[in-house]
Scaffold this motif. Sequence first.
Motif, mmCIF file in Angstrom:
data_model
loop_
_atom_site.group_PDB
_atom_site.id
_atom_site.type_symbol
_atom_site.label_atom_id
_atom_site.label_comp_id
_atom_site.label_asym_id
_atom_site.label_seq_id
_atom_site.Cartn_x
_atom_site.Cartn_y
_atom_site.Cartn_z
ATOM 1 N N LYS A 25 -107.443 -18.725 -35.038
ATOM 2 C CA LYS A 25 -106.964 -18.346 -36.378
ATOM 3 C C LYS A 25 -107.358 -19.396 -37.422
ATOM 4 C CE LYS A 25 -102.377 -17.968 -37.130
ATOM 5 N NZ LYS A 25 -101.099 -17.222 -37.187
ATOM 6 N N ARG A 154 -88.530 -19.586 -24.916
ATOM 7 C CA ARG A 154 -88.806 -19.346 -26.339
ATOM 8 C C ARG A 154 -89.755 -18.163 -26.492
ATOM 9 N NH1 ARG A 154 -93.510 -19.046 -29.978
ATOM 10 N NH2 ARG A 154 -92.507 -18.803 -31.981
ATOM 11 N N GLN A 156 -91.390 -15.373 -29.759
ATOM 12 C CA GLN A 156 -91.435 -15.065 -31.185
ATOM 13 C C GLN A 156 -90.307 -14.062 -31.437
ATOM 14 O OE1 GLN A 156 -95.478 -14.432 -32.919
ATOM 15 N NE2 GLN A 156 -95.949 -13.944 -30.804
ATOM 16 N N ASN A 194 -97.317 -18.391 -24.382
ATOM 17 C CA ASN A 194 -98.242 -18.451 -25.515
ATOM 18 C C ASN A 194 -99.676 -18.432 -24.993
ATOM 19 O OD1 ASN A 194 -99.009 -18.707 -28.343
ATOM 20 N ND2 ASN A 194 -96.980 -19.611 -28.621
ATOM 21 N N ASN A 198 -102.884 -22.136 -28.366
ATOM 22 C CA ASN A 198 -101.634 -22.622 -28.965
ATOM 23 C C ASN A 198 -100.975 -23.694 -28.097
ATOM 24 O OD1 ASN A 198 -101.716 -21.235 -31.380
ATOM 25 N ND2 ASN A 198 -100.534 -19.490 -30.631
ATOM 26 N N TYR A 221 -103.580 -11.224 -34.539
ATOM 27 C CA TYR A 221 -103.136 -11.320 -35.928
ATOM 28 C C TYR A 221 -103.657 -10.181 -36.788
ATOM 29 C CZ TYR A 221 -102.927 -15.986 -33.963
ATOM 30 O OH TYR A 221 -102.680 -17.044 -33.126
HETATM 31 C C1 LMR Z 1 -96.127 -17.990 -32.077
HETATM 32 O O1 LMR Z 1 -95.192 -18.074 -32.906
HETATM 33 O O2 LMR Z 1 -96.016 -18.299 -30.905
HETATM 34 C C2 LMR Z 1 -97.468 -17.494 -32.538
HETATM 35 O O3 LMR Z 1 -97.287 -16.356 -33.289
HETATM 36 C C3 LMR Z 1 -98.127 -18.490 -33.391
HETATM 37 C C4 LMR Z 1 -99.417 -17.932 -33.879
HETATM 38 O O4 LMR Z 1 -99.489 -17.559 -35.048
HETATM 39 O O5 LMR Z 1 -100.348 -17.903 -33.075
#
Ligand code: LMR
Length: 320
Positions: A25, A154, A156, A194, A198, A221
Motif C-alpha cells: 500500500k 487482535r 480489525q 495479518n 504488515n 484495499y
Molecule cells: C489492519 O488494521 O490490520 C490492516 O487493515 C492495516 C492495513 O491497512 O493493512
Amino acid sequence: MSTLAVAADPIVIKFSHVTAQDTPKGKGADKFKELAEKYTNGAVKVEVYPNSTLYKDKEELEALQLGAVQMLAPSLSKFGPLGVREFEVFDLPYIFDGYGALHKVTKGPVGQQMLGLLEPRGIKGLAYWDNGFKALSANSPIRKPEDLRGKKLRIQSSKVLEEQMREVRALPQAMAFSEVYQALQTGVVDGTENTFSNYFTQKFHEVQKHMTVSDHGYIGYAAITNKKFWDGLPADVRSQLEKAMAEATDYANKIAKEENEQMLEAIRASGKTEVHVLSEAERKAFIKALVPVHKKMASRVGADTIQAIYEATGFDPDKL
Ligand code: LMR
C-alpha cells in the motif's frame, strides 16, 4: 507529457494511510504521487502520510467524508462499519483460494458494482489494491483450530472477523492498527492475524514466538477519494489523475505478492519467531472449522453478495 499548465497554486491531495511506506500500500501511494504530479505537470501536489501519522483507522474515513483528506486506501474491512456491509464478504475466511480467485472479483463486474455502493456515502471508489493473505500468530504454536481456543486475538473492527474468531472459541479484540505492536508486546492480546508485509514492517513478529502460514483470509484495499472533491476537479486534471491511478494500481497489484513473499523470508531470517506452514491436512481442518462462518454471516453480509462471489471465483462450500 501533459499539456497542463503549471498552476500558481497547485491542487493538493492529502493521501493518508496506516501502513509503513515499505509495504504494497505504501509503495502504491508513493507511485500514485509520482505519476499524478508528473502527468498533471505539477498542477496537482500529492502529500502522502503513511503509518497513521495523520489519522488512525477509524478517523480516516470520517476525515475523507468531511473533506479534510482527499485520498485513502483503507482495508476493505473498513467499509462494513460504515454501513456498506457487502464489503464484509472480503473478510470471510477461505473465500478466496489465492490471488487468481480474488482478482476475478476485484477486476470483474462484481467488484466494480461494489465500489459504486460507496457513492451514497460521499466516497468515490477508484480501484482495488492488493495486500495479501493472512497468517496467524501467538506465543504458542498454532497447528490446529483448537490451538486458538481462549486466546485473545487482535482483529480489525469487523463483524465477520469477530465471528471467525468466535467460531474457533478465541476472543476477538478489535483495535486500531497503530496500537497492535504495543498490545502484543505487553500481552494485552495474545496474538493476531495479518499479512507478512504488515507483520514485518510493524515488527509484530518480534513480539510473537509463533506464526502460522494459514492463508485463511485476505487483506486488500480500495483506493478512494472524496466524491465531491473528485467531481469538482477540472476534467483534464481528473483524467490525468485517473491515468496515474490506473498505473499505480497495476504497479501495486504487481508487487503485492512478491513483497509479501519477501517479507515472509525476512521474518524467517530474523529468527525472532518460529514459522509454521500448515500441512495439507492441517489446512483442511482450518477450512472445515472456519467456512461455516459464511452461512452464519449470510444474513448480515447478504446471501446474494456471497453467492455472487462464489459464482465469480468458482468456490463451492459444499464441495470441500
Ligand atoms: C489492519 O488494521 O490490520 C490492516 O487493515 C492495516 C492495513 O491497512 O493493512
